[in-house]
Every structure is written in C-alpha cells, then in structure tokens.
Design a protein around this motif. Structure first.
Motif, PDB file in Angstrom:
ATOM      1  N   MET A   1       7.979 100.918  29.865  1.00 58.74           N
ATOM      2  CA  MET A   1       7.785 101.195  28.440  1.00 58.74           C
ATOM      3  C   MET A   1       6.724 100.248  27.880  1.00 58.74           C
ATOM      4  SD  MET A   1      10.560 101.202  25.314  1.00 58.74           S
ATOM      5  CE  MET A   1      11.464 102.559  26.044  1.00 58.74           C
ATOM      6  N   THR A   2       5.769 100.778  27.172  1.00 59.35           N
ATOM      7  CA  THR A   2       4.673  99.994  26.609  1.00 59.35           C
ATOM      8  C   THR A   2       5.032  99.491  25.219  1.00 59.35           C
ATOM      9  OG1 THR A   2       3.107 101.402  27.795  1.00 59.35           O
ATOM     10  CG2 THR A   2       2.224 100.015  26.036  1.00 59.35           C
ATOM     11  N   LEU A   3       4.776  98.217  24.978  1.00 60.54           N
ATOM     12  CA  LEU A   3       4.910  97.665  23.634  1.00 60.54           C
ATOM     13  C   LEU A   3       3.631  97.958  22.863  1.00 60.54           C
ATOM     14  CD1 LEU A   3       6.302  94.255  22.528  1.00 60.54           C
ATOM     15  CD2 LEU A   3       3.983  94.884  21.856  1.00 60.54           C
ATOM     16  N   VAL A   4       3.770  98.459  21.642  1.00 63.44           N
ATOM     17  CA  VAL A   4       2.615  98.780  20.811  1.00 63.44           C
ATOM     18  C   VAL A   4       2.616  97.885  19.584  1.00 63.44           C
ATOM     19  CG1 VAL A   4       1.375 100.567  19.541  1.00 63.44           C
ATOM     20  CG2 VAL A   4       2.657 101.173  21.600  1.00 63.44           C
ATOM     21  N   GLY A   5       1.538  97.142  19.412  1.00 63.24           N
ATOM     22  CA  GLY A   5       1.452  96.188  18.320  1.00 63.24           C
ATOM     23  C   GLY A   5       0.316  96.503  17.360  1.00 63.24           C
ATOM     24  N   PHE A   6       0.367  95.837  16.230  1.00 64.79           N
ATOM     25  CA  PHE A   6      -0.612  95.972  15.147  1.00 64.79           C
ATOM     26  C   PHE A   6      -1.500  94.734  15.154  1.00 64.79           C
ATOM     27  CE2 PHE A   6      -1.617  94.799  10.692  1.00 64.79           C
ATOM     28  CZ  PHE A   6      -2.336  95.908  10.294  1.00 64.79           C
ATOM     29  N   HIS A   7      -2.815  94.950  15.133  1.00 66.70           N
ATOM     30  CA  HIS A   7      -3.738  93.819  15.044  1.00 66.70           C
ATOM     31  C   HIS A   7      -4.112  93.575  13.590  1.00 66.70           C
ATOM     32  CE1 HIS A   7      -6.871  90.946  15.929  1.00 66.70           C
ATOM     33  NE2 HIS A   7      -7.660  91.617  15.117  1.00 66.70           N
ATOM     34  N   ALA A   8      -3.877  92.355  13.130  1.00 67.17           N
ATOM     35  CA  ALA A   8      -4.178  91.949  11.758  1.00 67.17           C
ATOM     36  C   ALA A   8      -5.527  91.241  11.743  1.00 67.17           C
ATOM     37  CB  ALA A   8      -3.078  91.026  11.226  1.00 67.17           C
ATOM     38  N   SER A   9      -6.503  91.878  11.119  1.00 70.00           N
ATOM     39  CA  SER A   9      -7.888  91.401  11.158  1.00 70.00           C
ATOM     40  C   SER A   9      -8.193  90.556   9.926  1.00 70.00           C
ATOM     41  CB  SER A   9      -8.851  92.585  11.235  1.00 70.00           C
ATOM     42  OG  SER A   9     -10.189  92.147  11.215  1.00 70.00           O
ATOM     43  N   HIS A  10      -8.163  89.241  10.088  1.00 66.86           N
ATOM     44  CA  HIS A  10      -8.464  88.341   8.971  1.00 66.86           C
ATOM     45  C   HIS A  10      -9.896  88.481   8.482  1.00 66.86           C
ATOM     46  CE1 HIS A  10      -4.793  86.026   8.542  1.00 66.86           C
ATOM     47  NE2 HIS A  10      -4.701  85.946   9.859  1.00 66.86           N
ATOM     48  N   GLU A  11     -10.790  88.953   9.351  1.00 65.87           N
ATOM     49  CA  GLU A  11     -12.188  89.048   8.952  1.00 65.87           C
ATOM     50  C   GLU A  11     -12.440  90.155   7.939  1.00 65.87           C
ATOM     51  OE1 GLU A  11     -12.401  88.852  13.540  1.00 65.87           O
ATOM     52  OE2 GLU A  11     -10.840  89.118  12.026  1.00 65.87           O
ATOM     53  N   GLN A  12     -11.498  91.058   7.781  1.00 62.79           N
ATOM     54  CA  GLN A  12     -11.745  92.247   6.970  1.00 62.79           C
ATOM     55  C   GLN A  12     -10.833  92.395   5.759  1.00 62.79           C
ATOM     56  OE1 GLN A  12     -11.411  94.658  10.791  1.00 62.79           O
ATOM     57  NE2 GLN A  12     -12.867  95.865   9.616  1.00 62.79           N
ATOM     58  N   ILE A  13      -9.689  91.726   5.768  1.00 60.98           N
ATOM     59  CA  ILE A  13      -8.667  91.978   4.757  1.00 60.98           C
ATOM     60  C   ILE A  13      -8.209  90.653   4.166  1.00 60.98           C
ATOM     61  CG2 ILE A  13      -6.404  93.027   4.329  1.00 60.98           C
ATOM     62  CD1 ILE A  13      -6.926  94.700   6.900  1.00 60.98           C
ATOM     63  N   PRO A  14      -8.127  90.529   2.840  1.00 64.92           N
ATOM     64  CA  PRO A  14      -7.638  89.290   2.241  1.00 64.92           C
ATOM     65  C   PRO A  14      -6.222  88.966   2.715  1.00 64.92           C
ATOM     66  CG  PRO A  14      -8.614  90.723   0.580  1.00 64.92           C
ATOM     67  CD  PRO A  14      -8.515  91.532   1.831  1.00 64.92           C
ATOM     68  N   PRO A  15      -5.854  87.687   2.766  1.00 66.97           N
ATOM     69  CA  PRO A  15      -4.565  87.306   3.358  1.00 66.97           C
ATOM     70  C   PRO A  15      -3.349  88.002   2.749  1.00 66.97           C
ATOM     71  CG  PRO A  15      -5.952  85.376   3.056  1.00 66.97           C
ATOM     72  CD  PRO A  15      -6.673  86.510   2.411  1.00 66.97           C
ATOM     73  N   ALA A  16      -3.303  88.136   1.426  1.00 66.50           N
ATOM     74  CA  ALA A  16      -2.143  88.782   0.816  1.00 66.50           C
ATOM     75  C   ALA A  16      -2.062  90.252   1.206  1.00 66.50           C
ATOM     76  CB  ALA A  16      -2.195  88.644  -0.710  1.00 66.50           C
ATOM     77  N   ASP A 291       0.823  96.279  29.928  1.00 66.43           N
ATOM     78  CA  ASP A 291       2.203  96.236  29.451  1.00 66.43           C
ATOM     79  C   ASP A 291       2.289  96.340  27.936  1.00 66.43           C
ATOM     80  OD1 ASP A 291       3.420  95.484  32.122  1.00 66.43           O
ATOM     81  OD2 ASP A 291       2.063  93.779  31.825  1.00 66.43           O
ATOM     82  N   ARG A 292       1.224  95.905  27.270  1.00 66.18           N
ATOM     83  CA  ARG A 292       1.224  95.882  25.807  1.00 66.18           C
ATOM     84  C   ARG A 292      -0.156  96.287  25.306  1.00 66.18           C
ATOM     85  NH1 ARG A 292       3.822  89.871  24.817  1.00 66.18           N
ATOM     86  NH2 ARG A 292       1.708  89.293  25.417  1.00 66.18           N
ATOM     87  N   VAL A 293      -0.181  96.992  24.175  1.00 67.25           N
ATOM     88  CA  VAL A 293      -1.449  97.369  23.575  1.00 67.25           C
ATOM     89  C   VAL A 293      -1.379  97.087  22.083  1.00 67.25           C
ATOM     90  CG1 VAL A 293      -0.731  99.796  23.323  1.00 67.25           C
ATOM     91  CG2 VAL A 293      -3.163  99.213  23.300  1.00 67.25           C
ATOM     92  N   PHE A 294      -2.407  96.424  21.565  1.00 66.04           N
ATOM     93  CA  PHE A 294      -2.495  96.122  20.141  1.00 66.04           C
ATOM     94  C   PHE A 294      -3.627  96.941  19.542  1.00 66.04           C
ATOM     95  CE2 PHE A 294       0.087  92.700  21.580  1.00 66.04           C
ATOM     96  CZ  PHE A 294       0.870  92.358  20.490  1.00 66.04           C
ATOM     97  N   LEU A 295      -3.310  97.664  18.482  1.00 64.24           N
ATOM     98  CA  LEU A 295      -4.238  98.602  17.883  1.00 64.24           C
ATOM     99  C   LEU A 295      -4.871  98.001  16.637  1.00 64.24           C
ATOM    100  CD1 LEU A 295      -2.075 101.847  18.158  1.00 64.24           C
ATOM    101  CD2 LEU A 295      -3.549 100.773  19.882  1.00 64.24           C
ATOM    102  N   HIS A 296      -6.189  98.018  16.608  1.00 63.73           N
ATOM    103  CA  HIS A 296      -6.939  97.505  15.464  1.00 63.73           C
ATOM    104  C   HIS A 296      -7.735  98.642  14.846  1.00 63.73           C
ATOM    105  CE1 HIS A 296     -10.693  95.170  13.969  1.00 63.73           C
ATOM    106  NE2 HIS A 296      -9.882  95.447  12.962  1.00 63.73           N
ATOM    107  N   HIS A 297      -7.241  99.160  13.735  1.00 62.55           N
ATOM    108  CA  HIS A 297      -8.040 100.103  12.955  1.00 62.55           C
ATOM    109  C   HIS A 297      -9.095  99.291  12.222  1.00 62.55           C
ATOM    110  CE1 HIS A 297      -9.413 103.077  10.196  1.00 62.55           C
ATOM    111  NE2 HIS A 297      -8.837 102.519   9.149  1.00 62.55           N
ATOM    112  N   VAL A 298     -10.367  99.599  12.462  1.00 57.15           N
ATOM    113  CA  VAL A 298     -11.441  98.727  12.000  1.00 57.15           C
ATOM    114  C   VAL A 298     -11.775  98.908  10.526  1.00 57.15           C
ATOM    115  CG1 VAL A 298     -12.432  98.553  14.309  1.00 57.15           C
ATOM    116  CG2 VAL A 298     -13.258 100.328  12.738  1.00 57.15           C
ATOM    117  N   GLY A 299     -11.049  99.746   9.819  1.00 54.20           N
ATOM    118  CA  GLY A 299     -11.281  99.896   8.388  1.00 54.20           C
ATOM    119  C   GLY A 299     -10.593  98.823   7.579  1.00 54.20           C
ATOM    120  N   ALA A 300     -11.115  98.591   6.378  1.00 50.99           N
ATOM    121  CA  ALA A 300     -10.499  97.625   5.472  1.00 50.99           C
ATOM    122  C   ALA A 300      -9.211  98.158   4.848  1.00 50.99           C
ATOM    123  CB  ALA A 300     -11.483  97.226   4.371  1.00 50.99           C
ATOM    124  N   GLU A 301      -9.074  99.477   4.744  1.00 53.35           N
ATOM    125  CA  GLU A 301      -7.852 100.101   4.226  1.00 53.35           C
ATOM    126  C   GLU A 301      -6.954 100.472   5.409  1.00 53.35           C
ATOM    127  OE1 GLU A 301      -7.072 100.278   1.089  1.00 53.35           O
ATOM    128  OE2 GLU A 301      -9.001  99.428   0.454  1.00 53.35           O
TER     129      GLU A 301
END
Length: 321
Positions: A1-16, A291-301
């Motif tokens: 079973m693959t773990l699917v994660g979310f990539h949080a891009s600090h370069e594109q989105i304000p911290p809050a 074993d794991r994949v982290f997905l980064h949607h490159v949009g700011a939204e």
C-alpha cells in the motif's frame, strides 16, 4: 500500500495559508505532509518563503499527520542547531517527524557570505554534519574540527527515539553513497529509467527504509488552465542539476527561464485536467518501487487540488494492489 502525502510549498504560499492547506489536506484524506525549507523562492512570481521550523511546530500541532522536511546542514544551519530542532519536534510529536538531508543550494546558503563550496566538498560537509547530529541525538557531548566545527555541544531535550534521517538524492551516485548512513531515500520525479537507477543504486548498496518520490503536478478544470499555472509558477523546474544548486538569486532563475514555452514546462510537471490521467501517471511512477509519494500542485491556490485529489486520486493510489 502506497502512502500519499501533500507537499507544502513555502515558496508559493504564505505561512498561514499553507497551514490551512495542510489541515484541509488531512481532512481530504492525504496521509502525510512534507515541506520545503527555503530562505528564498525559486522565482519572483512565487514571492513567498516562510520559516519551515516555526511553521512545522504549528502544523504538527494543528494536524495528526506525519511530517517531513528537506534541509541542508553545514552553512546556513549549523548541525548543532538542526539537531536541536529535530530533537524538539520528535519529542513533541513522537514518530511523526523525519528530516531529509541534502547538501544544499546556493539560493538558500549564499546569505552567510561564506564561499559556496564545490559539490564534493558540500557532500563531505553534509556527511560530517550527519555524524555530528547522530551523536548529539544519541545524547553525546560532541566536539568536532573539520569542514564543520563543533565545540562541546550537547542537546539537552532529547526524544526517546531519534527521528529517521532520509537522504535527498537525484542521482544514482548520490543514492549509492547515501546507503551508508540513510534510514530511507527521497527523490524527485524524472525519467523512469533514471528513477530505476536511483532506486537500484540505493537498494544494491544496502540502503534501508522507505523510498519516497516527490512529484510536481498541475491540476485545473481545463488543460490550458493547468498548463498556464505550471508555466506561471514552476518554469524554474527547467533548470536542473547541477545548475539549480549553484544559482544564488530568484532573479537569476527567472532570467534563465524567461523565454521558456509552456510546452517545455509540461515536460517537467505532470499537467492534466483529468484526475484519472493523474492516477494513471502517478501509479506508473509509484510502480517503479516507491513506498511513498508526495504530491505538489504547483499552483498558489490549493483548495480545488486538495478536494479533487482527496476524492478521486488519493484513494486509487493507496489501494492495496
């Protein structure tokens, strides 16, 4: 079973906003998260770069997800300072934190004013730093005089078990050498044959632990919108290693890719308006041995991506096939 994660891009989105995004990702079904650790964005269009360590404490308290961060000891961060940060997060959130360790990028490290070393020296400095951090997390008092210098350092607030150290590697050579010290490996999407070489080199050299893939992708209601997002926000991806490690300023990245066509960006970013196509393309990558994949949607939204992928992509990738 693959773990699917979310990539949080600090370069594109304000911290809050990024904190709200990772909370939404957990609610949508993403099983983990990771973030970048940048002092500067890749380009002026991105225009953000929050402090990863401050944010991680808040994000881990606000969710129940395991978190990783890609970081580089030796220049901007002294390894003693990083070891203390690792220990504090692991003490507060046992079993939920992992650092992935690389040799760094000039855009984040040049601010110290120290010379930017050639890659072999950066790799050697990284390995020295890892040794220092391992000893500190074991409770030792450490002195060291080499490419990094340490004088009688000790980390006083220690977790019961140190966090695993993952190696950040994009080449088979780096993956092979990392097998000697790493508890797992993380790499980024590239040609499938190159990914097979990276995985094979790590495992053949005795590399242990999970193998993780980060994928940059763009999703929108139409292909043209998804392509426009990728071109606007992630054309920096066209600047590959070793050049991307040695460029110091976002303006320099922008100049290098100023005339890049959208179709060129689609060669480095998975672009599609069809969630089923994303499933197929991601599943092909995962099947190489990840074993794991982290997905980064490159949009700011991020909201639409999180909601749609939580419902229509993540469940398919996590199926036990």
């Amino acid at each position: 079973m693959t773990l699917v994660g979310f990539h949080a891009s600090h370069e594109q989105i304000p911290p809050a906003g990024l904190l709200r995004a990772v909370q939404r990702a957990e609610q949508a079904g993403f099983q983990a998260a990771m973030c970048s650790d940048h002092l500067a964005p890749w380009g002026l269009r991105q225009a953000e770069s929050g402090h990863a360590w401050t944010w991680l404490g808040a994000a881990m308290q606000a969710t129940s997800l395991p978190f990783g961060v890609v970081t580089a000891p030796g220049q901007r961060y002294h390894p003693v300072v990083l070891a203390q940060a690792f220990a504090t997060l692991e003490s507060m959130f046992p079993g939920r934190f992992w650092p992935a360790i690389g040799s760094g990028e000039a855009m984040n490290e040049h601010v110290t004013g120290d010379p930017w070393p050639p890659k072999p020296e950066r790799d050697a400095r990284m390995v020295e730093s890892i040794g220092v951090m391992r000893r500190l997390l074991a409770g030792d008092e450490v002195s060291h005089d080499g490419l990094v210098r340490v004088h009688r350092a000790r980390v006083w607030s220690l977790p019961e078990t140190p966090p695993p150290f993952l190696a950040a590697a994009v080449s088979a050579e780096k993956a092979r050498s990392a097998a000697a010290w790493a508890d797992g490996l993380i790499t980024v999407k590239q040609d499938p044959e190159a990914l097979r070489r990276v995985i094979g080199a790590y495992r053949d050299a005795g590399g242990r632990g999970p193998i993780t893939l980060q994928v940059h992708l763009s999703y929108a209601p139409t292909y043209d919108e998804a392509l426009a997002i990728a071109h606007e926000q992630w054309r920096n991806g066209l600047v590959g290693p070793p050049d991307c490690w040695d460029i110091a300023l976002p303006e320099e990245f922008d100049a290098r890719v100023a005339h890049a066509a959208p179709e060129e960006v689609a060669e480095t970013v998975l672009v599609s308006a069809d969630p089923a196509e994303h499933v197929d393309r991601l599943a092909d990558l995962v099947s190489l041995g990840f074993d794991r994949v982290f997905l980064h949607h490159v949009g700011a939204e991020q909201d639409a991506f999180i909601d749609v992928f939580g419902e229509r992509v993540v469940p398919h990738l996590t199926e036990d096939t």
